[in-house]
Motif scaffolding. Structure first.
Motif, PDB file in Angstrom:
ATOM      1  N   SER A 156       0.834  -1.213   0.000  1.00  0.00           N
ATOM      2  CA  SER A 156       0.000   0.000   0.000  1.00  0.00           C
ATOM      3  C   SER A 156       0.862   1.254   0.000  1.00  0.00           C
ATOM      4  O   SER A 156       0.578   2.217  -0.732  1.00  0.00           O
ATOM      5  N   HIS A 157       1.936   1.255   0.788  1.00  0.00           N
ATOM      6  CA  HIS A 157       2.821   2.416   0.807  1.00  0.00           C
ATOM      7  C   HIS A 157       3.526   2.584  -0.534  1.00  0.00           C
ATOM      8  O   HIS A 157       3.743   3.714  -0.994  1.00  0.00           O
ATOM      9  N   GLY A 158       3.869   1.471  -1.173  1.00  0.00           N
ATOM     10  CA  GLY A 158       4.500   1.539  -2.481  1.00  0.00           C
ATOM     11  C   GLY A 158       3.583   2.170  -3.523  1.00  0.00           C
ATOM     12  O   GLY A 158       4.024   2.968  -4.355  1.00  0.00           O
ATOM     13  N   ILE A 159       2.303   1.799  -3.491  1.00  0.00           N
ATOM     14  CA  ILE A 159       1.330   2.387  -4.424  1.00  0.00           C
ATOM     15  C   ILE A 159       1.228   3.888  -4.209  1.00  0.00           C
ATOM     16  O   ILE A 159       1.234   4.677  -5.164  1.00  0.00           O
ATOM     17  N   ILE A 160       1.151   4.301  -2.944  1.00  0.00           N
ATOM     18  CA  ILE A 160       1.064   5.729  -2.632  1.00  0.00           C
ATOM     19  C   ILE A 160       2.311   6.457  -3.112  1.00  0.00           C
ATOM     20  O   ILE A 160       2.229   7.553  -3.683  1.00  0.00           O
ATOM     21  N   ASP A 161       3.480   5.858  -2.899  1.00  0.00           N
ATOM     22  CA  ASP A 161       4.735   6.487  -3.335  1.00  0.00           C
ATOM     23  C   ASP A 161       4.796   6.616  -4.851  1.00  0.00           C
ATOM     24  O   ASP A 161       5.221   7.648  -5.382  1.00  0.00           O
ATOM     25  N   ARG A 162       4.392   5.564  -5.557  1.00  0.00           N
ATOM     26  CA  ARG A 162       4.506   5.569  -7.026  1.00  0.00           C
ATOM     27  C   ARG A 162       3.480   6.487  -7.677  1.00  0.00           C
ATOM     28  O   ARG A 162       3.791   7.209  -8.634  1.00  0.00           O
ATOM     29  N   GLN A 163       2.251   6.451  -7.198  1.00  0.00           N
ATOM     30  CA  GLN A 163       1.165   7.153  -7.877  1.00  0.00           C
ATOM     31  C   GLN A 163       0.872   8.529  -7.288  1.00  0.00           C
ATOM     32  O   GLN A 163       0.251   9.363  -7.945  1.00  0.00           O
ATOM     33  N   GLY A 164       1.313   8.758  -6.052  1.00  0.00           N
ATOM     34  CA  GLY A 164       0.947  10.003  -5.405  1.00  0.00           C
ATOM     35  C   GLY A 164      -0.522   9.990  -5.021  1.00  0.00           C
ATOM     36  O   GLY A 164      -1.226   9.001  -5.204  1.00  0.00           O
ATOM     37  N   LEU A 165      -0.988  11.096  -4.468  1.00  0.00           N
ATOM     38  CA  LEU A 165      -2.389  11.212  -4.054  1.00  0.00           C
ATOM     39  C   LEU A 165      -3.044  12.301  -4.900  1.00  0.00           C
ATOM     40  O   LEU A 165      -3.220  13.445  -4.475  1.00  0.00           O
ATOM     41  N   ILE A 166      -3.390  11.912  -6.116  1.00  0.00           N
ATOM     42  CA  ILE A 166      -3.924  12.855  -7.099  1.00  0.00           C
ATOM     43  C   ILE A 166      -5.336  13.275  -6.706  1.00  0.00           C
ATOM     44  O   ILE A 166      -6.168  12.453  -6.315  1.00  0.00           O
ATOM     45  N   GLU A 167      -5.619  14.545  -6.835  1.00  0.00           N
ATOM     46  CA  GLU A 167      -6.912  15.108  -6.431  1.00  0.00           C
ATOM     47  C   GLU A 167      -7.935  14.959  -7.548  1.00  0.00           C
ATOM     48  O   GLU A 167      -7.692  15.345  -8.692  1.00  0.00           O
ATOM     49  N   ALA A 168      -9.091  14.360  -7.225  1.00  0.00           N
ATOM     50  CA  ALA A 168     -10.209  14.302  -8.173  1.00  0.00           C
ATOM     51  C   ALA A 168     -11.229  15.393  -7.874  1.00  0.00           C
ATOM     52  O   ALA A 168     -11.837  15.954  -8.783  1.00  0.00           O
ATOM     53  N   THR A 169     -11.435  15.693  -6.584  1.00  0.00           N
ATOM     54  CA  THR A 169     -12.307  16.780  -6.139  1.00  0.00           C
ATOM     55  C   THR A 169     -11.641  17.463  -4.945  1.00  0.00           C
ATOM     56  O   THR A 169     -10.599  17.012  -4.455  1.00  0.00           O
ATOM     57  N   ASP A 170     -12.273  18.512  -4.452  1.00  0.00           N
ATOM     58  CA  ASP A 170     -11.744  19.206  -3.270  1.00  0.00           C
ATOM     59  C   ASP A 170     -11.756  18.319  -2.037  1.00  0.00           C
ATOM     60  O   ASP A 170     -11.065  18.609  -1.055  1.00  0.00           O
ATOM     61  N   GLN A 171     -12.532  17.234  -2.052  1.00  0.00           N
ATOM     62  CA  GLN A 171     -12.657  16.362  -0.894  1.00  0.00           C
ATOM     63  C   GLN A 171     -11.695  15.168  -0.940  1.00  0.00           C
ATOM     64  O   GLN A 171     -11.595  14.421   0.031  1.00  0.00           O
ATOM     65  N   THR A 172     -10.993  14.968  -2.057  1.00  0.00           N
ATOM     66  CA  THR A 172     -10.060  13.852  -2.154  1.00  0.00           C
ATOM     67  C   THR A 172      -8.954  13.988  -1.116  1.00  0.00           C
ATOM     68  O   THR A 172      -8.406  15.078  -0.922  1.00  0.00           O
ATOM     69  N   ILE A 173      -8.625  12.892  -0.462  1.00  0.00           N
ATOM     70  CA  ILE A 173      -7.532  12.913   0.511  1.00  0.00           C
ATOM     71  C   ILE A 173      -6.207  12.986  -0.248  1.00  0.00           C
ATOM     72  O   ILE A 173      -5.873  12.092  -1.029  1.00  0.00           O
ATOM     73  N   THR A 174      -5.464  14.052   0.006  1.00  0.00           N
ATOM     74  CA  THR A 174      -4.180  14.239  -0.674  1.00  0.00           C
ATOM     75  C   THR A 174      -3.017  14.287   0.310  1.00  0.00           C
ATOM     76  O   THR A 174      -1.864  14.469  -0.109  1.00  0.00           O
ATOM     77  N   ASP A 175      -3.302  14.130   1.578  1.00  0.00           N
ATOM     78  CA  ASP A 175      -2.267  14.111   2.611  1.00  0.00           C
ATOM     79  C   ASP A 175      -1.986  12.666   3.007  1.00  0.00           C
ATOM     80  O   ASP A 175      -2.903  11.934   3.396  1.00  0.00           O
ATOM     81  N   ARG A 176      -0.731  12.252   2.907  1.00  0.00           N
ATOM     82  CA  ARG A 176      -0.359  10.868   3.150  1.00  0.00           C
ATOM     83  C   ARG A 176      -0.741  10.402   4.553  1.00  0.00           C
ATOM     84  O   ARG A 176      -1.324   9.330   4.727  1.00  0.00           O
ATOM     85  N   GLU A 177      -0.410  11.190   5.562  1.00  0.00           N
ATOM     86  CA  GLU A 177      -0.691  10.781   6.937  1.00  0.00           C
ATOM     87  C   GLU A 177      -2.185  10.680   7.199  1.00  0.00           C
ATOM     88  O   GLU A 177      -2.650   9.787   7.915  1.00  0.00           O
TER      89      GLU A 177
END
Length: 259
Positions: A156-177
């Protein structure tokens, strides 16, 4: 399942064909001139690729505009048929949509992404941009977050590292922690929420489908307009129905299909 290494010697001509196919998937009916403006490729290169793809029936041309061939649908169906849980889960998705009256999606995890396999709409007239075959980032979806929550931390951490947390809407979680904290909560309760994180005004609840070893291989979500899918319906009623459906799928996966 760990991420397989990418090739360090990609075939650039193949990558060029893929760029053209992706552009026509998102923007059907493009001309050679339009594709030349939109892609970082020489006009002559694009033209050669278009002709090759057309000669091999992966594209067709109409009034100078290029479209993906329906033959590609055969590739997609063949890819979907390899999903071991598809048939049994599809029947349960139909039943869940009829029971709840909401839209229900079945997804599969493939590499770092969620792929929409099947939908059932129940009585809901809701239509969104989501479509069968669409690939989405896991952290944007209820079923996707549920999949992430049950993966080994390394994956799961690898996926987050590779893809990042791309925003789809203002409510998308973009903070890793913030996402990792939510994944802990999802594991505790067994399901995830999507509160306008993929599409504004849409709420959903999702849970993972896991194989015999407990590894998440897909998921199911129930979604609807936020002004209706809220409160106890969202927090209690739909999760209970969803988890009951997931339990039936797991029994069929592990002990054989039963109609």
């Amino acid at each position: 399942m760990t991420e397989q290494p990418r090739s360090n010697r990609p075939v650039t001509t193949t990558e060029s064909s893929i760029q053209i196919l992706e552009q026509l998937k998102d923007n059907p009916g493009r001309t050679l001139d339009e594709l030349t403006e939109e892609l970082d490729l020489a006009r002559s290169t694009i033209h050669r690729h278009l002709l090759t793809l057309e000669d091999n029936d992966l594209l067709f041309r109409e009034n100078g505009q290029f479209y993906l061939s329906l033959w590609l649908l055969d590739f997609g169906i063949s890819a979907r048929d390899r999903i071991s849980f598809f048939d049994v889960a599809r029947r349960q998705v139909d039943r869940l949509a009829e029971e709840t009256g909401e839209k229900v999606w079945l997804v599969a995890k493939e590499r770092d992404y969620s792929v929409h396999l099947y939908k059932a709409s129940g009585a809901s007239p809701l239509e969104t941009s989501a479509r069968v075959g669409q690939r989405r980032h896991l952290h944007q979806l209820a079923a996707g977050k549920a999949i992430l929550a049950y993966l080994p931390d390394e994956e799961s951490h690898g996926i987050i590292d590779r893809q990042g947390l791309i925003e789809a809407t203002d409510q998308t979680i973009t903070d890793r922690e913030a996402l990792l904290e939510e994944l802990d909560e999802i594991r505790e309760r067994g399901y995830a929420f999507n509160l306008g994180e993929s599409i504004e005004g849409l709420n959903a609840v999702g849970a993972p489908i896991r194989d015999e070893e407990g590894t998440p291989v897909g998921g199911i979500s129930i979604s609807g307009p936020a002004n209706r899918v809220k409160g106890s319906l969202l927090r209690d009623e739909l999760p209970d129905k969803l988890l009951a459906t997931i339990d039936e799928i797991h029994i069929n996966i592990r002990y054989g299909s039963a109609d």
